[in-house]
Design an enzyme around this catalytic site. Sequence first.
Site, short mmCIF file in Angstrom:
data_model
loop_
_atom_site.label_atom_id
_atom_site.label_comp_id
_atom_site.label_asym_id
_atom_site.label_seq_id
_atom_site.Cartn_x
_atom_site.Cartn_y
_atom_site.Cartn_z
N THR A 1 -6.93 -1.38 -0.67
CA THR A 1 -6.69 -1.33 -2.11
C THR A 1 -8.02 -1.09 -2.81
O THR A 1 -9.05 -1.57 -2.34
CB THR A 1 -6.07 -2.64 -2.61
OG1 THR A 1 -6.29 -2.76 -4.04
CG2 THR A 1 -6.70 -3.85 -1.96
N CYS B 1 -6.27 4.31 -7.14
CA CYS B 1 -5.33 3.26 -6.80
C CYS B 1 -4.56 3.82 -5.62
O CYS B 1 -4.10 4.97 -5.68
CB CYS B 1 -4.42 2.92 -7.96
SG CYS B 1 -3.10 1.78 -7.52
#
Length: 229
Positions: free
Chosen positions: A83, A196
């Site tokens: 992430t 992202c």
Amino acid sequence: MKTIGLLGGMSWESTVGYYQVMNQAVKERLGGLHSARILLFSVDFQVLRDFMVDEDWDAVAAHLADAARTLEQGGADMIVIGTNTMHKVAPQIADAVSVPVVHIADATAQVARTEGYAKVGLLGTIFTMEDDFYTQRLEEQGLEVIVPGAEDRKLVDRVIFDELCKGELCSCSRTEYLRILDAMAAQGAQAVILGCTEIGLLVRPGDTDVPTLDTCRIHAVTAVEEALK
């Protein structure tokens, strides 16, 4: 082949992508029935999201540091935080283990420079776009970084948490993201970082003429390259 310790579940939608890309990369490099050596610690993302909303980053760091230690104890030779946003606490995670942490911003910056990009746009969560833990890391490696305006930053963040992290791909949100990509290109961005790991599920290379850098794919391939050294 070294063992990759993958901190996943943030969200699990993109963790699936990491697993797939890592195994595809190993297959391309080694052929046959080779696959990646991966240890996965998949966290309960709601717990971390609650910490994020409360701006309790110490709790986020402690939670992920414990998970990283578990991966190292299980035999991981490196840690991959699956992430972008959680790289805000990458220094604390790195301090908790003795194996290296493969940093997503470093991997992305290297690809951007290799492709000849000097000025890039950045999409991601509010934290990734507005805090300096990510943009500063890119700038230290010679990249000029621009982000969308305030209202568009809110839109991008909302779509990530309310839709993409839940596996919901809405055409109206894709249209808005493509508008924002075009706007950053008009401001001089030579490419846009999909900062992202879920954004690549919504925006595909064929959707836009603006070059995009999919951080999920880049990070996963970089980890495999490190594992095969």
